[in-house]
Each structure stands twice: as structure tokens, then as C-alpha cells.
Design a protein around this motif. Structure first.
Motif, mmCIF file in Angstrom:
data_model
loop_
_atom_site.group_PDB
_atom_site.id
_atom_site.type_symbol
_atom_site.label_atom_id
_atom_site.label_comp_id
_atom_site.label_asym_id
_atom_site.label_seq_id
_atom_site.Cartn_x
_atom_site.Cartn_y
_atom_site.Cartn_z
ATOM 1 N N HIS A 108 0.834 -1.211 0.000
ATOM 2 C CA HIS A 108 0.000 0.000 0.000
ATOM 3 C C HIS A 108 0.872 1.266 0.000
ATOM 4 O O HIS A 108 0.662 2.179 0.792
ATOM 5 C CB HIS A 108 -0.995 -0.006 1.175
ATOM 6 C CG HIS A 108 -2.072 -1.034 1.006
ATOM 7 N ND1 HIS A 108 -3.373 -0.722 0.727
ATOM 8 C CD2 HIS A 108 -2.025 -2.382 1.026
ATOM 9 C CE1 HIS A 108 -4.091 -1.841 0.605
ATOM 10 N NE2 HIS A 108 -3.283 -2.871 0.792
ATOM 11 N N VAL A 109 1.842 1.282 -0.896
ATOM 12 C CA VAL A 109 2.718 2.448 -1.023
ATOM 13 C C VAL A 109 2.798 2.940 -2.475
ATOM 14 O O VAL A 109 2.801 4.152 -2.713
ATOM 15 C CB VAL A 109 4.151 2.150 -0.499
ATOM 16 C CG1 VAL A 109 5.010 3.412 -0.525
ATOM 17 C CG2 VAL A 109 4.110 1.603 0.927
ATOM 18 N N GLU A 159 0.772 3.387 -4.764
ATOM 19 C CA GLU A 159 -0.283 4.334 -5.166
ATOM 20 C C GLU A 159 0.016 5.747 -4.654
ATOM 21 O O GLU A 159 -0.619 6.707 -5.085
ATOM 22 C CB GLU A 159 -1.660 3.849 -4.682
ATOM 23 C CG GLU A 159 -1.898 3.822 -3.182
ATOM 24 C CD GLU A 159 -1.282 2.610 -2.465
ATOM 25 O OE1 GLU A 159 -0.537 1.854 -3.097
ATOM 26 O OE2 GLU A 159 -1.574 2.432 -1.264
ATOM 27 N N HIS A 160 0.968 5.863 -3.719
ATOM 28 C CA HIS A 160 1.353 7.182 -3.200
ATOM 29 C C HIS A 160 2.478 7.819 -4.024
ATOM 30 O O HIS A 160 2.960 8.893 -3.663
ATOM 31 C CB HIS A 160 1.820 7.073 -1.747
ATOM 32 C CG HIS A 160 0.749 6.644 -0.796
ATOM 33 N ND1 HIS A 160 -0.296 7.461 -0.440
ATOM 34 C CD2 HIS A 160 0.546 5.473 -0.134
ATOM 35 C CE1 HIS A 160 -1.093 6.818 0.408
ATOM 36 N NE2 HIS A 160 -0.600 5.606 0.600
ATOM 37 N N THR A 161 2.934 7.137 -5.070
ATOM 38 C CA THR A 161 4.048 7.701 -5.852
ATOM 39 C C THR A 161 3.505 8.470 -7.055
ATOM 40 O O THR A 161 2.545 8.051 -7.698
ATOM 41 C CB THR A 161 5.018 6.602 -6.346
ATOM 42 O OG1 THR A 161 4.298 5.654 -7.152
ATOM 43 C CG2 THR A 161 5.637 5.863 -5.172
ATOM 44 N N ARG A 162 4.168 9.563 -7.376
ATOM 45 C CA ARG A 162 3.733 10.420 -8.501
ATOM 46 C C ARG A 162 4.037 9.751 -9.834
ATOM 47 O O ARG A 162 3.346 9.976 -10.805
ATOM 48 C CB ARG A 162 4.465 11.761 -8.438
ATOM 49 C CG ARG A 162 4.128 12.563 -7.213
ATOM 50 C CD ARG A 162 4.978 13.818 -7.159
ATOM 51 N NE ARG A 162 4.840 14.565 -8.400
ATOM 52 C CZ ARG A 162 5.825 15.221 -9.001
ATOM 53 N NH1 ARG A 162 7.024 15.241 -8.473
ATOM 54 N NH2 ARG A 162 5.614 15.860 -10.117
ATOM 55 N N PRO A 211 0.864 12.894 0.658
ATOM 56 C CA PRO A 211 0.876 11.604 -0.052
ATOM 57 C C PRO A 211 -0.522 10.991 -0.223
ATOM 58 O O PRO A 211 -0.900 10.037 0.460
ATOM 59 C CB PRO A 211 1.788 10.723 0.801
ATOM 60 C CG PRO A 211 1.767 11.321 2.157
ATOM 61 C CD PRO A 211 1.468 12.791 2.004
ATOM 62 N N ILE A 212 -1.293 11.563 -1.142
ATOM 63 C CA ILE A 212 -2.608 10.989 -1.476
ATOM 64 C C ILE A 212 -2.405 9.710 -2.282
ATOM 65 O O ILE A 212 -1.275 9.381 -2.661
ATOM 66 C CB ILE A 212 -3.453 11.975 -2.324
ATOM 67 C CG1 ILE A 212 -2.719 12.300 -3.640
ATOM 68 C CG2 ILE A 212 -3.785 13.236 -1.543
ATOM 69 C CD1 ILE A 212 -3.581 12.962 -4.695
ATOM 70 N N HIS A 213 -3.473 9.027 -2.590
ATOM 71 C CA HIS A 213 -3.404 7.985 -3.629
ATOM 72 C C HIS A 213 -3.385 8.733 -4.961
ATOM 73 O O HIS A 213 -4.412 9.258 -5.382
ATOM 74 C CB HIS A 213 -4.649 7.098 -3.609
ATOM 75 C CG HIS A 213 -4.681 6.101 -2.504
ATOM 76 N ND1 HIS A 213 -5.589 5.059 -2.460
ATOM 77 C CD2 HIS A 213 -3.912 5.962 -1.388
ATOM 78 C CE1 HIS A 213 -5.384 4.341 -1.377
ATOM 79 N NE2 HIS A 213 -4.374 4.866 -0.703
ATOM 80 N N TYR A 214 -2.223 8.821 -5.591
ATOM 81 C CA TYR A 214 -2.167 9.530 -6.879
ATOM 82 C C TYR A 214 -2.902 8.739 -7.955
ATOM 83 O O TYR A 214 -3.685 9.291 -8.718
ATOM 84 C CB TYR A 214 -0.709 9.734 -7.319
ATOM 85 C CG TYR A 214 -0.007 10.820 -6.557
ATOM 86 C CD1 TYR A 214 0.010 12.124 -7.026
ATOM 87 C CD2 TYR A 214 0.649 10.543 -5.358
ATOM 88 C CE1 TYR A 214 0.650 13.132 -6.325
ATOM 89 C CE2 TYR A 214 1.293 11.539 -4.654
ATOM 90 C CZ TYR A 214 1.285 12.824 -5.137
ATOM 91 O OH TYR A 214 1.917 13.812 -4.438
#
Ligand SMILES: C[S@@+](CC[C@H](N)C(=O)[O-])C[C@H]1O[C@@H](n2cnc3c(N)ncnc32)[C@H](O)[C@@H]1O
Length: 322
Positions: free
Chosen positions: A175-176, A178-181, A269-272
Motif C-alpha cells: 500500500h505504497v 499508489e502514493h508515488t507520482r 501523499p494521497i493515492h495519486y
């Protein structure tokens, strides 16, 4: 008595501790090398040659609290189950299976207070974008301060610069991604840090099963654009913040614009991005076609468990050839 493959036979010696009159209550921990590992399944005791309850030592709460948290003690899964993962019926079991073949030393990125059940014989360093005091300050609901995995390295998935290329046997991130641009670059960067024979394990939320369910599925072309287009001002991200605070963390009309602007400005850090299992694997296929995963030998993945509505994720393991 120890079983033939028991944990003590792997050269890893520890004790079982419990503190009934404490916040840990009935939880039994396997404690070794300064860390406590919660035993979530009683079968682990027999698998590792421990007797219940005679091998459990009652201690004062301070003893447990003085130990660093570590990953929960995983059950073992054999190769046949790896090949036929549909035998595994729980989300936790799938997490165990996804990391079950790891060995050597590596990192878990973004463990929070919920580390992956990586085999106890592995050497793990924890990595997060935040240091421990920042993680404690922004605790999620229900997180205990003492259960937060203290990052050994502060770095981003996407820019693991403190880590040398081809130095790790594994990188795990649950669950990380999805936080990446720029997830394609993040996966390529993590891949670069992995040695031959090593693995990248990603656990990813499935769009329809999380608060992202009213958002649009991220198109592959968008992800390719994130990877190829230089965007120092982060303009490409703005639409994600607008959508996230309209459709995921739904914000009242009067504060909507101020909220997304503030969160965008602070790079919260949203879910991008959003994926289904299928769209994620299409992204992996594209990366392979562009030679961004050199030496990829095996891409193992499973969709969310169909019969378990509480299962919000899918599992991906990419393994490098020896
Ligand atoms: C949603 S939590 C996941 C926690 C835990 N792995 C789980 O599955 O419950 C995300 C974690 O990743 C960290 N994080 C977010 N973006 C990151 C990034 N780009 N690189 C490293 N860590 C990140 C956050 O600080 C947080 O600890």
C-alpha cells in the motif's frame, strides 16, 4: 522439541513472551534480536517446535515495550501453494505467500505499524518517506505509537538514493506504490536496487474495493506520460488532488478548493493513481516491452480474493533471474 525445519534450526534463537496485564493482552510474541514478532496464528508454535503454554514466559509490559516492533511471525507456505495460490483464502495468508520465498537482506518501504509478514530469517531494514517522529505525529486511527516500525532509512519509493544499485535481495512495499507520482519510475528505481535472484513485492489497493471506487481508473497513457514528461512544477499531479478530494476523501463544497490546493502545495501523499489487478499488470507488461525490468524472470500476481469483500488488494512479485 524442535521440528526439523523449526526456526531454531535456522540459527535464529528467541523466546516467547506475553504480558497479560498490558496493552498487549493475550498476544504472544516471538522475541529475538531486539524485536518482538506477534504470533497471529497458533499453528506457528507447532511449526517452529514450541509447546503451548509451557514455552511462553509471562513478563512485565515494560519488557515487551522495550523491544522494537518487527514483522508478525508468518506461517510457512510451500512451493505447491506458490504455484496454486487459490488454496490460500485469507488476505493475511496471501500477504504471507507473497513474501514467503524471500531470503537474505532487503527493505520494507512504508510499513507504518503494519509490517508485511516477511520470513523471520530475513534481515530487514525499514524505509519510509517520514522519520519516526513524523510517523507518530500523523498516526492513522488505531495505530499505537510503540507499534510503528522505526525507519532505518528515510527515503522515498521512487528515489531510493541512499541504497546502492543491486545491493538488496528484496524490496517490499505494501500500500505504497499508489502514493508515488511516477509509479513506473518508482518500480524501475526499486528494481535497480535488487540483486540477481532478488524480488520486488508490491501489495496494491484495487480501485473498486477502496475509497477510490468513485474515481477514474488511471490510464496507462497517463502513467507513461508521468514517466516521460518532465514536470518539475508538479502540474500533472493537480488533477489527482482535485479528483481525490472530490471523490475519495469527499470534501464539503465550501472547503473543497482550499483543501486540494493546500494538500497539493504540501505534496501530501494521497493515492495519486488507481489500478485494477489487470491494469497494473498491463503497466508491468509495458515496462517489460520497454526493457525497464532487465533480467525479469518471473512475474507472479494474484487478483483480490473474490469471496472476501474485506480484501482490498492484489499482490505482485517480480523476480530477477539468478
Ligand atoms: C497507507 S500506509 C501503509 C502502511 C502499511 N504498509 C499497511 O499496509 O498498512 C503508507 C506508508 O507509506 C509511507 N509512504 C507514502 N508514500 C511513500 C513513498 N513515496 N516512499 C516511501 N514511503 C511512503 C507512509 O508514510 C506510510 O508509512
Amino acid at each position: 522439541m524442535l521440528t526439523e525445519n523449526g526456526i531454531l534450526n535456522q540459527g535464529y534463537r528467541g523466546v516467547l513472551l506475553r504480558s497479560l496485564a498490558s496493552r498487549h493482552g493475550e498476544k504472544v510474541f516471538y522475541c529475538a534480536r531486539g524485536r518482538r514478532h506477534w504470533i497471529t496464528d497458533a499453528r506457528w508454535l507447532a511449526e517452529n517446535g514450541f509447546a503451548w503454554p509451557s514455552d511462553v514466559i509471562e513478563v512485565h509490559a515494560d519488557v515487551l515495550d522495550a523491544l522494537l516492533p518487527g514483522q508478525n511471525a508468518p506461517l510457512r507456505h510451500d512451493l505447491a501453494t506458490w504455484r496454486m495460490p487459490d488454496r490460500v483464502l485469507t488476505t493475511w495468508g496471501m500477504r504471507e505467500l507473497s513474501v514467503s520465498r524471500l531470503k537474505g537482506s532487503g527493505i520494507e518501504v512504508g510499513a507504518g505499524a503494519n509490517p508485511m509478514p516477511i520470513p523471520l530469517h530475513c534481515q530487514i531494514k525499514y524505509v519510509d518517506i517520514f522519520d519516526v517522529s513524523q510517523l507518530q505525529e500523523h498516526r492513522y486511527d488505531g495505530q499505537e505509537s510503540l507499534d510503528i516500525l522505526r525507519p532505518d532509512i528515510v527515503a522515498m519509493l521512487g528515489k531510493l538514493d541512499p541504497i546502492a544499485p543491486e545491493s538488496l535481495d528484496f524490496v517490499v512495499a505494501c500500500h505504497v506504490i499508489e502514493h508515488t507520482r511516477d509509479p513506473i519510475a518508482a518500480i524501475a528505481d526499486a528494481w535497480d536496487k535488487i540483486k540477481r535472484g532478488g524480488s520486488l513485492v508490491l501489495v496494491v489497493p484495487e480501485i473498486s474495493r477502496t475509497f477510490d471506487k468513485h474515481r477514474a481508473l488511471t490510464e496507462l497513457d497517463h502513467l507513461i506520460g508521468d514517466f516521460k514528461e518532465s514536470d518539475p512544477e508538479r502540474m500533472r499531479d493537480m488533477q489527482h488532488f482535485q479528483e481525490f478530494y472530490a471523490k475519495a476523501f469527499v470534501t464539503p463544497a465550501e472547503s473543497y478548493v482550499a483543501t486540494w490546493k493546500e494538500k497539493w502545495a504540501e505534496d501530501f501523499p494521497i493515492h495519486y493513481h488507481t489500478w485494477t489487478h489487470q491494469s497494473f499488470m498491463e503497466m508491468i507488461d509495458w515496462m517489460m516491452s520497454e526493457s525497464l525490468l532487465p533480467g525479469l524472470q518471473e512475474a507472479w500476481s494474484r487478483p483480490p480474493l473474490p469471496a472476501d469483500e474485506g480484501c482490498i488488494e492484489f499482490w505482485v512479485v517480480l523476480r530477477k533471474e539468478e
